[in-house]
Design an enzyme around this catalytic site. Structure first.
Site, PDB file in Angstrom:
ATOM      1  N   HIS A 172       7.600   1.130   7.869  1.00 29.14           N
ATOM      2  CA  HIS A 172       6.808   1.339   9.084  1.00 29.14           C
ATOM      3  C   HIS A 172       6.245   0.045   9.658  1.00 29.14           C
ATOM      4  O   HIS A 172       5.913  -0.015  10.841  1.00 29.14           O
ATOM      5  CB  HIS A 172       5.687   2.357   8.838  1.00 29.14           C
ATOM      6  CG  HIS A 172       4.567   1.879   7.984  1.00 29.14           C
ATOM      7  ND1 HIS A 172       4.530   2.037   6.617  1.00 29.14           N
ATOM      8  CD2 HIS A 172       3.424   1.236   8.307  1.00 29.14           C
ATOM      9  CE1 HIS A 172       3.422   1.521   6.141  1.00 29.14           C
ATOM     10  NE2 HIS A 172       2.728   1.029   7.133  1.00 29.14           N
ATOM     11  N   LYS A 176       5.661  -1.729  14.080  1.00 27.83           N
ATOM     12  CA  LYS A 176       4.416  -2.161  14.710  1.00 27.83           C
ATOM     13  C   LYS A 176       4.723  -2.972  15.973  1.00 27.83           C
ATOM     14  O   LYS A 176       5.619  -3.814  15.977  1.00 27.83           O
ATOM     15  CB  LYS A 176       3.594  -3.006  13.725  1.00 27.83           C
ATOM     16  CG  LYS A 176       2.990  -2.198  12.579  1.00 27.83           C
ATOM     17  CD  LYS A 176       2.167  -3.076  11.660  1.00 27.83           C
ATOM     18  CE  LYS A 176       1.517  -2.260  10.553  1.00 27.83           C
ATOM     19  NZ  LYS A 176       0.470  -1.350  11.057  1.00 27.83           N
ATOM     20  N   GLU A 210      -5.932  -5.024   2.137  1.00 24.52           N
ATOM     21  CA  GLU A 210      -6.593  -3.738   2.325  1.00 24.52           C
ATOM     22  C   GLU A 210      -7.987  -3.797   1.714  1.00 24.52           C
ATOM     23  O   GLU A 210      -8.157  -4.331   0.615  1.00 24.52           O
ATOM     24  CB  GLU A 210      -5.791  -2.617   1.676  1.00 24.52           C
ATOM     25  CG  GLU A 210      -4.422  -2.404   2.294  1.00 24.52           C
ATOM     26  CD  GLU A 210      -3.649  -1.291   1.598  1.00 24.52           C
ATOM     27  OE1 GLU A 210      -3.626  -0.174   2.127  1.00 24.52           O
ATOM     28  OE2 GLU A 210      -3.083  -1.548   0.525  1.00 24.52           O
ATOM     29  N   ASP A 229       4.817  -1.933  -4.145  1.00 23.90           N
ATOM     30  CA  ASP A 229       4.275  -1.166  -3.027  1.00 23.90           C
ATOM     31  C   ASP A 229       4.307  -1.938  -1.715  1.00 23.90           C
ATOM     32  O   ASP A 229       4.517  -1.350  -0.652  1.00 23.90           O
ATOM     33  CB  ASP A 229       2.833  -0.752  -3.354  1.00 23.90           C
ATOM     34  CG  ASP A 229       2.267   0.253  -2.360  1.00 23.90           C
ATOM     35  OD1 ASP A 229       3.003   1.165  -1.958  1.00 23.90           O
ATOM     36  OD2 ASP A 229       1.087   0.122  -1.990  1.00 23.90           O
ATOM     37  N   HIS A 234       7.480  -4.458   2.680  1.00 22.02           N
ATOM     38  CA  HIS A 234       6.791  -4.907   3.893  1.00 22.02           C
ATOM     39  C   HIS A 234       6.755  -6.427   4.027  1.00 22.02           C
ATOM     40  O   HIS A 234       7.147  -6.992   5.056  1.00 22.02           O
ATOM     41  CB  HIS A 234       5.354  -4.376   3.914  1.00 22.02           C
ATOM     42  CG  HIS A 234       5.250  -2.892   3.858  1.00 22.02           C
ATOM     43  ND1 HIS A 234       6.170  -2.050   4.435  1.00 22.02           N
ATOM     44  CD2 HIS A 234       4.307  -2.070   3.296  1.00 22.02           C
ATOM     45  CE1 HIS A 234       5.800  -0.788   4.245  1.00 22.02           C
ATOM     46  NE2 HIS A 234       4.685  -0.785   3.556  1.00 22.02           N
TER      47      HIS A 234
END
Length: 481
Positions: A172, A176, A210, A229, A234
């Site tokens: 995902h 963006k 995060e 992860d 990413h």
């Protein structure tokens, strides 16, 4: 164009938190093609109306501005259907095929929003049921595998049922708007490309931070960790888009060919270089938003004494003519000082300064979240007098302000692309496997290292060793500059 969109895992967190809200935004913006049906499948026994009511309740947890009115949801709900499926039963796949063939839509998109260990089973059953005709596409959520071997096995099964052009491996971050503008920045403008090389750039930093902890996902996260992860997918995808050569054309294979070349050019890790160039950490008790928070080992469902990493920082290089000798620094973590995703391109200083004082080098900041935009940091004279020191100034582009009308979110963009069959922003199997091939020596080295991750206090930027990693080259992370 008529379409059917099927969500396997239709009552799961991903579906109601991310996918359904994204589809509703596409519907609200008039971007969802007319003549569509959306089908949620799961193990629960419920009717279409009961599922619609359940989803309407879930929508109350969506961000306020993106929450539908009763009238909007009623119109959106006309597209929604529900079907009970036990993913282990062939007859349930036959029933799904019959449902899809009722009107034989132009396109059927099967979105596997389930645990990745179910992907091979689902794809095999889809093949047996004949749900792999050319009009059908399958979308695979990350993480795609736990290591190289499991990723290769998933890809083997997927390839035995679907062609590469039917398989949409989703990341995902690639959806963006700021990442889309990274492509536009580099390949749609003449300004930066001549400078986009080792002669002008000192280092590049990619941060995916995060502020939250693992929450109630402790059991899942402990089997995954920050490297799997966030870095393997990413962070590496962002690195490839920063470092890739200009593709010959704006189509999926031309873009993905260049990204694959970057992955194959990354400096390989050895057991020795992992100890030198990779820092892993695990958060301890600290503060977040001014409130005390527990450490990772005290989180729900985290095993006692876990050595799972919640933070990774690493140094690598792209070993080709454009980037030789330029360090790329990647870091990601939970419970850091802020929710902040950005790419920082630090340029080299001027070769000979004629102005007094310390004059920091220019830098380009590509912000991904919480807001997305571009910042170009320069130096300028105030005009206060002779021999004055230069002052830092920045050119700041906020995409939300510049393009305020109906901006498309990441999942919204990727779902629309899957329906339309556009593969540009999806990951090809050879890219994905090469990324696993590159991170696997890190996992192997950690498996032999009994010292475990370095502790860091929640609410900080990670272990001190992460700052030392960059300082060794004479640089600093952006917040330390």
């Amino acid at each position: 164009m008529s379409f059917d969109l099927v969500f396997f895992g239709g009552t799961g967190d991903l579906t109601w938190r991310k996918l359904m809200p994204a589809l509703f935004q596409a519907f609200r913006h008039g971007k969802l093609p007319a003549g569509g049906r959306i089908l949620a499948v799961a193990r629960d026994e419920q009717s279409d109306d009961k599922y619609r009511g359940w989803l309407k309740e879930r929508f109350q947890e969506v961000e306020g501005a993106k929450r539908p009115t009763d009238e909007e949801f009623a119109r959106f709900a006309d597209m929604l259907h529900y079907r009970r499926m036990d993913l282990s039963k062939p007859e349930h796949y036959a029933g799904l095929k019959q449902w899809l063939e009722e009107r034989n839509a132009d396109t059927a998109v099967l979105y596997l929003a389930t645990s990745p260990h179910l992907f091979p089973q689902i794809c095999e059953q889809l093949g047996v049921a004949g749900l792999n005709t050319p009009r059908i596409r399958v979308v695979l959520e990350k993480p795609l595998g736990h290591d190289l071997q499991s990723a290769q096995e998933i890809n083997r099964v997927v390839r035995s049922v679907f062609s590469e052009t039917q398989a949409f491996r989703i990341d995902h971050y690639l959806g963006k708007p700021s990442v889309q503008n990274l492509m536009a920045l580099r390949f749609g403008n003449a300004l930066f490309e001549p400078l986009w090389r080792r002669e002008s750039i000192a280092n590049i930093q990619i941060t995916l931070a995060e502020a939250i902890g693992v929450g109630t996902r402790g059991d899942f996260y402990d089997r995954t960790g920050a490297l799997r992860d966030m870095v393997q997918n990413h962070a590496l995808q962002l690195l490839t888009m920063i470092a890739m050569e200009p593709p010959s054309r704006n189509d999926a294979d031309a873009i993905r060919d260049e990204k694959l070349k970057v992955l194959r050019s990354l400096k390989p890790f050895t057991e020795e270089s992992v100890g030198r160039d990779v820092v892993r950490g695990q958060y301890r008790a600290g503060t977040a938003g001014g409130q005390p928070v527990v450490g990772y080992l005290q989180e729900v469902k985290v095993p006692a004494g876990s050595q799972c990493e919640t933070f990774v920082a690493l140094r690598t290089e792209v070993q080709n003519w454009r980037w030789a000798g330029v360090p790329f620094y990647l870091r990601t973590g939970k419970r850091l000082a802020a929710r902040d995703a950005q790419i920082v391109v630090n340029f080299r200083p001027t070769p000979h300064s004629i102005f007094p004082g310390h004059n920091p080098a220019n830098k380009l900041v590509i912000n991904l979240q919480p807001e997305d935009g571009l910042e170009l940091h320069l130096l300028a004279a105030k005009g206060a007098g002779q021999q004055e020191q230069l002052a830092p100034v920045s050119l700041d582009l906020d995409f939300d302000k510049a393009f305020a009308e109906n901006r498309v979110g990441a999942y919204e963009r990727l779902l629309l692309d899957a329906i339309a069959g556009r593969l540009n922003l999806f990951v090809r199997s050879d890219e994905q496997e090469q990324a696993w091939r590159w991170v696997e020596p890190i996992l192997d080295a950690w498996g032999k290292d009994s010292t475990g991750p370095r502790p860091y206090a929640a609410g900080t930027w990670g272990p001190a060793a992460a700052s030392a990693l960059v300082a060794r080259d004479g640089y600093a992370w952006s917040e330390e500059q």
